[in-house]
Design a protein around this motif. Structure first.
Motif, short mmCIF file in Angstrom:
data_model
loop_
_atom_site.label_atom_id
_atom_site.label_comp_id
_atom_site.label_asym_id
_atom_site.label_seq_id
_atom_site.Cartn_x
_atom_site.Cartn_y
_atom_site.Cartn_z
N LYS A 17 18.98 -32.72 3.54
CA LYS A 17 17.85 -33.62 3.30
C LYS A 17 18.28 -34.89 2.57
O LYS A 17 17.81 -35.99 2.90
CB LYS A 17 16.77 -32.89 2.49
CG LYS A 17 16.06 -31.78 3.23
CD LYS A 17 15.27 -32.30 4.43
CE LYS A 17 14.07 -33.12 4.05
NZ LYS A 17 13.28 -33.54 5.24
N HIS A 117 0.39 -34.71 3.59
CA HIS A 117 0.83 -34.48 4.96
C HIS A 117 0.85 -35.77 5.78
O HIS A 117 -0.18 -36.43 5.95
CB HIS A 117 -0.08 -33.48 5.65
CG HIS A 117 0.05 -32.09 5.11
ND1 HIS A 117 -0.70 -31.03 5.59
CD2 HIS A 117 0.84 -31.57 4.13
CE1 HIS A 117 -0.38 -29.93 4.93
NE2 HIS A 117 0.55 -30.24 4.04
N ASP A 122 8.29 -33.68 6.56
CA ASP A 122 8.06 -32.51 5.72
C ASP A 122 7.11 -32.85 4.58
O ASP A 122 6.93 -34.02 4.22
CB ASP A 122 9.38 -32.02 5.11
CG ASP A 122 10.34 -31.43 6.14
OD1 ASP A 122 9.87 -30.98 7.18
OD2 ASP A 122 11.56 -31.43 5.87
N THR A 124 7.60 -31.01 1.32
CA THR A 124 8.36 -29.93 0.70
C THR A 124 7.90 -29.55 -0.69
O THR A 124 8.15 -28.43 -1.14
CB THR A 124 9.85 -30.31 0.59
OG1 THR A 124 9.97 -31.44 -0.30
CG2 THR A 124 10.43 -30.66 1.94
N SER A 129 12.72 -24.16 0.66
CA SER A 129 12.11 -23.28 1.66
C SER A 129 11.04 -23.96 2.49
O SER A 129 10.65 -23.46 3.55
CB SER A 129 11.51 -22.05 0.97
OG SER A 129 10.48 -22.44 0.08
N LYS A 130 10.53 -25.10 2.02
CA LYS A 130 9.49 -25.83 2.75
C LYS A 130 10.06 -27.00 3.56
O LYS A 130 9.30 -27.77 4.16
CB LYS A 130 8.42 -26.33 1.78
CG LYS A 130 7.65 -25.22 1.06
CD LYS A 130 6.62 -25.80 0.10
CE LYS A 130 5.87 -24.70 -0.65
NZ LYS A 130 4.99 -23.92 0.23
N ASN A 132 12.39 -28.96 6.54
CA ASN A 132 12.60 -28.82 7.99
C ASN A 132 11.41 -28.17 8.70
O ASN A 132 11.56 -27.39 9.63
CB ASN A 132 13.89 -28.03 8.28
CG ASN A 132 15.12 -28.72 7.72
OD1 ASN A 132 15.22 -29.95 7.79
ND2 ASN A 132 16.03 -27.95 7.15
N GLN A 133 10.22 -28.51 8.20
CA GLN A 133 8.98 -28.06 8.82
C GLN A 133 8.05 -29.27 8.97
O GLN A 133 7.00 -29.36 8.34
CB GLN A 133 8.30 -26.98 7.97
CG GLN A 133 9.14 -25.73 7.75
CD GLN A 133 8.51 -24.77 6.76
OE1 GLN A 133 7.30 -24.56 6.76
NE2 GLN A 133 9.33 -24.18 5.91
N LEU A 135 5.31 -31.95 9.85
CA LEU A 135 3.91 -31.78 10.22
C LEU A 135 3.66 -32.32 11.62
O LEU A 135 4.22 -33.35 12.02
CB LEU A 135 3.00 -32.51 9.22
CG LEU A 135 2.68 -31.79 7.89
CD1 LEU A 135 2.07 -30.42 8.13
CD2 LEU A 135 3.89 -31.70 7.00
N SER A 237 0.16 -30.14 0.72
CA SER A 237 0.83 -28.90 0.33
C SER A 237 0.74 -28.75 -1.18
O SER A 237 0.58 -29.73 -1.90
CB SER A 237 2.30 -28.92 0.77
OG SER A 237 2.40 -28.91 2.17
#
Length: 579
Positions: A17, A117, A122, A124, A129-130, A132-133, A135, A237
């Motif tokens: 990142k 978002h 992301d 994060t 853990s949050k 590479n996801q 939106l 988030s």
């Protein structure tokens, strides 16, 4: 992956990142690498209301405005590490396809707390853990901004857990104060404050115990803590999903009061309840925003929260504001809070409500040995003690160390059953009712309450291990859900704001020799803090955002007219130079 092997996953994601962020900055078009020009400075200094008109009249290009603030963001990142995700290339594309340049914020770049978002990126919150996801779609807040004509261009730093006046996490690193780099810019919306102090324009953060107000105070900008339901909060988030004992609120931040007021008015004017079901359909009430110039206000002063007295620099800022208001013809009176709902009772109640899960949720996403916030670590250690051990620790603090304040906070801090949470929620409502009746009584008809934002100016990095509970001046108003704004006043003077005796001696003299106060005051050093901003807080009642902004204008005007008798000059803290 099972611990401790997921530590290596954390390190891999962290490196990835940060490398991606570096690449995004280094690959920007050459326009973003140029020096700040006179034209850029005009854009930076122009009130956003005027800038909107110029964009809509084609007197200035929205792309030029975006590139100006891209230059600012690039320099701010180099100095303070305040940005997590850079949105500039996408923002240029959005200008041509998604931004409504007929809206009330036409062409105005807006920075966002990392938790908000934005499609393609992301959110994060600092957790590996949050990452590479990305939106798939914009959240309601970002959709509203684009419909209003605003251009999201950067996401900004925050602390892991979101429960700190620091802004550091293992994923993105430590955000630095733009005035004195060895100090925190505040938290949890510290990246926003750092960027805005260095020439950014408008930002949005969240606040559950002071997280837009402390960063504003510590970085030298303006902010407004909105009451729940006045500002959209969907599409974000969080580190504590489902936590509603002390609801988090999203709120605006700005470099000037005029911009803060215009931005707030514009967002409410967009009818945010059409974007987010949690927003109350309360239209902007312009008639409440302007305070008649000939009206003498009655102002309540809360000079101390009864737990942590203000340090000399903050006390001077508060007294300067009081004197300025008195000279302007207003009345200022020290308040006596309701005896059954005093600030310490509120701090104790709010702490239990906020952490009723025993600190489970904000720790759950952490990977093995992933760095956490020092203050959150302290809270977790206490919450994870068994009830017998916690009670023994309480007895030790109360009767051996003779610290009743800290002991009372410790005694019931820990995970709560549903029945216990219901009892706490009922106590919260009784607390709110006591303040409502108190402020409504004939003897307490104050227009607003003036108080510190925090007992200290900005604290050094990692100081939250000692000062995590020193949040009473902001947390109280979250518990009550009152509207509150922050105005910068001056800056720390190494001589005038020096302690006249060791901090423990000073606290004993003030009758505040408790662990919470010592944890904050131990880091106070006017010589090292020289140049850090000081600020005050203007508190109104629930859903009184218009009035609070109007009262902030009154305080601003009084401070601008005030001349310090010792120096013969105005005390206002100048904005940082933008080079």
């Amino acid at each position: 992956m099972l611990p401790p092997f997921d530590y290596f996953t954390y390190r891999r994601i962290r490196n990835q990142k940060q490398k991606e962020r570096t690449l995004r900055f280094s690959s920007l078009p050459f326009e973003y690498t140029l020096h700040i020009t006179k034209k850029d400075r005009n854009i930076i200094d122009q009130p956003i209301e005027e800038l909107v008109h110029d964009v809509q009249d084609s007197a200035v290009s929205p792309l030029d405005v975006l590139r100006t603030y891209g230059k600012v963001a690039k320099r701010a990142q180099e100095r303070t590490n305040c940005i997590t995700e850079l949105l500039l290339p996408e923002a240029e594309t959005w200008l041509g396809s998604e931004i409504n340049l007929k809206g009330p914020l036409a062409g105005i770049p807006v920075s966002l707390k990392d938790s908000i978002h934005v499609k393609g990126f992301d959110a994060t919150v600092g957790y590996a853990s949050k990452a590479n996801q990305p939106l798939l779609d914009d959240g309601p807040m970002v959709k509203l901004l684009k419909d209003a004509g605003a251009v999201p261009y950067a996401k900004t730093a925050l602390p892991i857990t979101l429960l700190s006046f620091e802004s550091a996490n293992g994923l993105w690193g430590t955000c630095r104060n733009p005035h004195v780099p060895s100090y925190s810019p505040g938290g949890s919306t510290g990246g926003e404050a750092a960027l805005l102090a260095q020439g950014g324009r408008i930002g949005i953060g969240s606040d559950v115990a002071g997280s837009v107000r402390v960063p504003a105070a510590w970085s030298g900008i303006y902010s407004l803590r909105c009451s729940t339901g006045r500002w959209p909060k969907a599409g974000v988030s969080t580190s504590m999903p489902g936590q509603e004992g002390i609801p988090s609120v999203f709120s605006p931040m700005a470099r000037t009061l005029d911009d803060l007021t215009y931005f707030t008015r514009a967002i409410i004017g967009m009818q945010p309840w059409k974007y987010d079901h949690s927003v109350h359909p309360i239209a902007w009430r312009s008639e409440l925003e302007t305070v008649p110039q000939d009206k003498a206000l009655r102002i309540g002063l809360m000079s101390s929260d009864g737990v942590v007295p203000p340090t000399p620099a903050i006390e001077r800022a508060l007294q300067t504001t009081v004197t300025a208001l008195l000279e302007a013809g207003h009345t200022v009176e020290e308040i006596t809070p309701p005896p059954t709902a005093n600030p310490f009772t509120g701090l104790n109640l709010a702490s239990q409500l906020l952490n009723a899960d025993g600190c489970h949720h904000f720790n759950a996403p952490l990977k093995s040995f992933e760095p956490s916030d020092p203050g959150a670590i302290q809270l977790s250690r206490i919450a994870h003690l068994s009830r017998p051990l916690r009670y023994l620790y309480y007895l030790y603090v109360r009767y051996i160390r003779r610290d009743t304040v800290t002991a009372d906070l410790l005694r019931n801090f820990g995970p709560k059953s549903s029945a216990q949470l219901w009892t706490l929620t009922a106590a919260r409502e009784a607390f709110r009712a006591a303040w409502h009746n108190w402020w409504d009584s004939d003897s307490q008809q104050f227009d607003f309450i003036l108080c510190p934002v925090n007992a200290t100016p900005a604290l050094p990095h990692t100081a939250m291990r000692d000062a995590v509970s020193s949040c009473g001046y902001t947390f109280l108003w979250n518990l009550l859900d009152y509207s509150a704004g922050v105005i910068p006043v001056g800056h720390v003077n190494p001589i005038r704001d020096a302690l006249s005796s060791p901090y423990k001696t000073a606290l004993k003299r003030l009758g505040a020799d408790n662990g919470i106060a010592r944890g904050a005051w131990k880091h106070y050093d006017s010589a090292k803090m020289a140049g850090l901003p000081t600020a005050v807080q203007i508190v109104g009642r629930r859903w009184q955002e218009e009035q609070v902004l109007g009262y902030m204008a009154v305080v601003e005007k009084a401070l601008e007219s005030y001349v310090d008798p010792q120096t013969g000059t105005n005390c206002r803290y100048p904005l940082l130079e933008i080079d």
